[in-house]
Design a protein around this motif. Structure first.
Motif, short mmCIF file in Angstrom:
data_model
loop_
_atom_site.label_atom_id
_atom_site.label_comp_id
_atom_site.label_asym_id
_atom_site.label_seq_id
_atom_site.Cartn_x
_atom_site.Cartn_y
_atom_site.Cartn_z
N LEU A 266 -14.73 28.62 -83.99
CA LEU A 266 -16.11 29.05 -84.18
C LEU A 266 -16.32 30.45 -83.63
O LEU A 266 -15.68 30.86 -82.64
CB LEU A 266 -17.07 28.10 -83.48
N ALA A 267 -17.23 31.18 -84.26
CA ALA A 267 -17.69 32.47 -83.74
C ALA A 267 -19.13 32.28 -83.25
O ALA A 267 -20.00 31.89 -84.03
CB ALA A 267 -17.63 33.53 -84.82
N ILE A 268 -19.36 32.54 -81.97
CA ILE A 268 -20.64 32.23 -81.33
C ILE A 268 -21.19 33.48 -80.66
O ILE A 268 -20.44 34.23 -80.00
CB ILE A 268 -20.44 31.12 -80.27
N PRO A 269 -22.49 33.75 -80.80
CA PRO A 269 -23.08 34.91 -80.12
C PRO A 269 -22.78 34.86 -78.62
O PRO A 269 -22.93 33.82 -77.98
CB PRO A 269 -24.57 34.76 -80.40
N THR A 270 -22.33 35.97 -78.07
CA THR A 270 -21.97 35.98 -76.65
C THR A 270 -23.15 35.63 -75.75
O THR A 270 -22.96 35.05 -74.67
CB THR A 270 -21.42 37.36 -76.26
N THR A 271 -24.35 35.92 -76.21
CA THR A 271 -25.53 35.60 -75.40
C THR A 271 -25.81 34.11 -75.34
O THR A 271 -26.55 33.64 -74.47
CB THR A 271 -26.77 36.32 -75.97
N LYS A 272 -25.22 33.35 -76.25
CA LYS A 272 -25.46 31.90 -76.31
C LYS A 272 -24.22 31.09 -75.93
O LYS A 272 -24.26 29.87 -75.95
CB LYS A 272 -25.92 31.50 -77.71
N LEU A 273 -23.14 31.78 -75.60
CA LEU A 273 -21.86 31.11 -75.40
C LEU A 273 -21.91 30.11 -74.25
O LEU A 273 -21.42 28.98 -74.38
CB LEU A 273 -20.77 32.15 -75.13
N SER A 274 -22.50 30.49 -73.14
CA SER A 274 -22.55 29.60 -71.98
C SER A 274 -23.34 28.33 -72.29
O SER A 274 -22.91 27.23 -71.96
CB SER A 274 -23.16 30.33 -70.79
N ARG A 275 -24.50 28.50 -72.95
CA ARG A 275 -25.32 27.34 -73.29
C ARG A 275 -24.62 26.46 -74.33
O ARG A 275 -24.71 25.23 -74.28
CB ARG A 275 -26.68 27.80 -73.81
N PHE A 276 -23.90 27.09 -75.27
CA PHE A 276 -23.13 26.33 -76.25
C PHE A 276 -22.11 25.43 -75.55
O PHE A 276 -22.01 24.24 -75.85
CB PHE A 276 -22.43 27.28 -77.21
N LYS A 277 -21.36 25.99 -74.61
CA LYS A 277 -20.33 25.22 -73.93
C LYS A 277 -20.92 24.08 -73.11
O LYS A 277 -20.37 22.97 -73.07
CB LYS A 277 -19.50 26.14 -73.04
N THR A 278 -22.06 24.34 -72.49
CA THR A 278 -22.71 23.29 -71.70
C THR A 278 -23.15 22.14 -72.58
O THR A 278 -22.90 20.96 -72.28
CB THR A 278 -23.92 23.86 -70.94
N ALA A 279 -23.81 22.49 -73.70
CA ALA A 279 -24.28 21.45 -74.63
C ALA A 279 -23.11 20.71 -75.26
O ALA A 279 -23.15 19.48 -75.43
CB ALA A 279 -25.16 22.07 -75.71
N ALA A 280 -22.05 21.44 -75.61
CA ALA A 280 -20.87 20.81 -76.21
C ALA A 280 -20.22 19.84 -75.24
O ALA A 280 -19.84 18.72 -75.60
CB ALA A 280 -19.88 21.87 -76.66
N THR A 281 -20.10 20.24 -73.99
CA THR A 281 -19.48 19.38 -72.97
C THR A 281 -20.28 18.10 -72.78
O THR A 281 -19.69 17.01 -72.63
CB THR A 281 -19.37 20.14 -71.64
N GLU A 282 -21.60 18.21 -72.80
CA GLU A 282 -22.45 17.03 -72.64
C GLU A 282 -22.28 16.08 -73.83
O GLU A 282 -22.17 14.85 -73.65
CB GLU A 282 -23.91 17.45 -72.51
#
Length: 486
Positions: A266-282
């Motif tokens: 996936l290509a993810i906006p760097t500004t949203k990367l941290s939140r993406f990983k948190t939500a994905a992990t959950e």
């Protein structure tokens, strides 16, 4: 080492099975094993023919005093499902299977074993080679390409066989006698996507789903195991709020194997990367909790990767394609009213890949009710068309309707009860057997299917229980000795 299996009893099966493990025989690549079986028959001095499709037929006359028995066809398929773990290095078109003894089972290291249907083929070879077994006139029918289209059974000439009874040796639970099976239909679903260059403000994340059990899409579909493609689509649709875009995605490989692995970048906006990983992990934690009983080794990992210079799906086609795939029916659709506990209709979303700006999915639809199978195809087609795609369905094959008044069924029941002091289970199977197709060409042929206990076919966890192979051989020999008279 795989040679250790030759020491197992009965040698009539295990020595021949070892020989088959040494001959590469994935579906669509049966030339080597066809030649192997042809030479086997000719070496025995038996009339051996190979038809235009690649099926091998070997005829053996009745033993003295058994000429008055109905001629029997012993049937198995030569091809095997080529599945391996991602870390296993193995070329199914060149390498032998590395089988080994694991307690009360025979397995293969990191790949499918090919007991489906190698044990059945080996048993036929054992019968043909035997100089002591009593039997009526026999034909050994070794078909090709059962696993990917039943081509051998479909192309078999309606005049090729002379037998009146067919014993299909392709069932997978000892003590069960099968008298019916589901029909099948292949589905190809294509969804168009648009792509664009990955912008500089995006970072890459690779998602890998591994560790699933997978299994046979007919036999194991009722177990509720996870489908790696459906899990991946679930993740992608749920996480779309972070504007993730697909760079690459693939999962599964074979139409009749529940997919065990899927991979996506996936290509993810760097500004949203941290939140993406948190939500994905959950979400990953919740998914693993849901499947901890049936797929305890499920692994879903996130890893940073480079996507600079790559292309990704546009926002609209990313969401539309993933929603469509997520909506494709998968798993058990309906249970049978006629036979409680039997699946009537199911679907296996077997593979996904991207090719020429299209998401392409392969599915295998199964049902013992023809109208239900067609209705499922129409439902799938409607979902894909809503996303601007199209669906095509082919390679359909019929089911096999039970005949409870079958003479060979009566014989087998009586033999089993006499020899083992219990009644066999009379079953239908939610999987495709060649009996349905062969019954179309030979409508008067009396057919039964049975075999030893094979677990997790179509996956690297495939294994065959050693003691049931001996019982299967013993039962087969006694059936032939007590076969119906003309």
């Amino acid at each position: 080492m795989s040679e250790e299996i030759k020491s197992l009893k009965p040698s009539e099966i295990w020595e021949n099975f070892y020989g088959l493990t040494q001959v590469p025989r994935p579906s669509k690549h049966e030339a080597k094993v066809t030649e192997f079986v042809r030479k086997f028959g000719e070496k025995l001095g038996l009339k051996t023919t190979v038809d235009h499709a690649g099926n091998v037929i070997i005829r053996k006359p009745a033993t003295p005093g058994m000429e008055n028995r109905k001629p029997i066809v012993l049937q198995a398929h030569l091809d095997m499902v080529p599945q391996k773990n991602s870390e296993t290095i193995h070329d199914f078109e060149k390498d032998p299977i590395d089988a080994y003894i694991d307690g009360e089972w025979v397995r293969a290291r990191g790949t499918t074993l090919g007991a489906d249907n190698g044990i059945g083929a080996a048993a036929i070879m054992g019968v043909l080679a035997s100089k002591t077994l009593k039997h009526g006139p026999l034909e050994g029918l070794f078909t090709i390409d059962e696993e990917t289209g039943m081509t051998g059974a479909i192309e078999l000439s309606p005049n090729a066989l002379k037998g009146e009874i067919l014993l299909n040796l392709d069932s997978e639970t000892e003590g069960e006698i099968y008298v019916g099976c589901a029909g099948g239909l292949d589905g190809t679903l294509k969804i168009p996507v648009e792509v664009e260059r990955v912008s500089r403000d995006r970072a890459g994340v690779a998602i890998a789903i591994t560790g699933l059990k997978g299994g046979h899409s007919g036999m194991d579909i009722i177990l509720g195991r996870a489908n790696s493609i459906k899990l991946m689509e679930r993740l992608l649709v749920h996480l779309q709020r972070y504007d993730a875009r697909i760079v690459s995605i693939e999962g599964g490989s074979l139409r009749n194997a529940i997919p065990r692995e899927a991979f996506c970048t996936l290509a993810i906006p760097t500004t949203k990367l941290s939140r993406f990983k948190t939500a994905a992990t959950e979400l990953i934690a919740r998914i693993k909790e849901e499947y901890k009983a049936v797929d305890p080794n499920l692994s879903i990992t996130l890893k940073d990767t480079v996507v600079k210079g790559e292309k990704c799906f546009t926002a609209h086609t990313h969401l539309a394609s993933m929603q469509a795939v997520l909506g494709i029916p998968n798993g058990v659709i309906r249970m049978s009213d006629a036979m409680p506990g039997l699946v009537e209709t199911s679907s296996n979303l077997a593979s996904l890949r991207v090719e020429r700006n299209r998401v392409i999915c392969q599915c295998l639809l199964r049902s013992s009710v023809e109208s239900a199978k067609q209705a499922l195809a129409e439902e799938m087609g409607g979902i894909v068309e809503l996303a601007g795609g199209n669906a095509s369905f082919d390679n359909g094959y019929p089911g096999w309707n039970p005949n409870m008044n079958s003479p060979i069924l009566k014989t087998m029941r009586e033999v089993y009860e006499h020899e083992y002091k219990k009644k066999p289970a009379i079953m239908a199977i939610h999987a495709g057997l060649e009996c349905g197709i062969l019954g179309g060409s030979y409508p008067k042929m009396d057919m039964i299917s049975f075999g030893p206990t094979i677990m997790s076919p179509h996956s690297p966890d495939e294994r065959v229980k050693i003691d049931t192979v001996g019982k299967f051989w013993d039962f087969l020999c006694k059936i032939l000795e007590n076969s119906p008279k003309k």
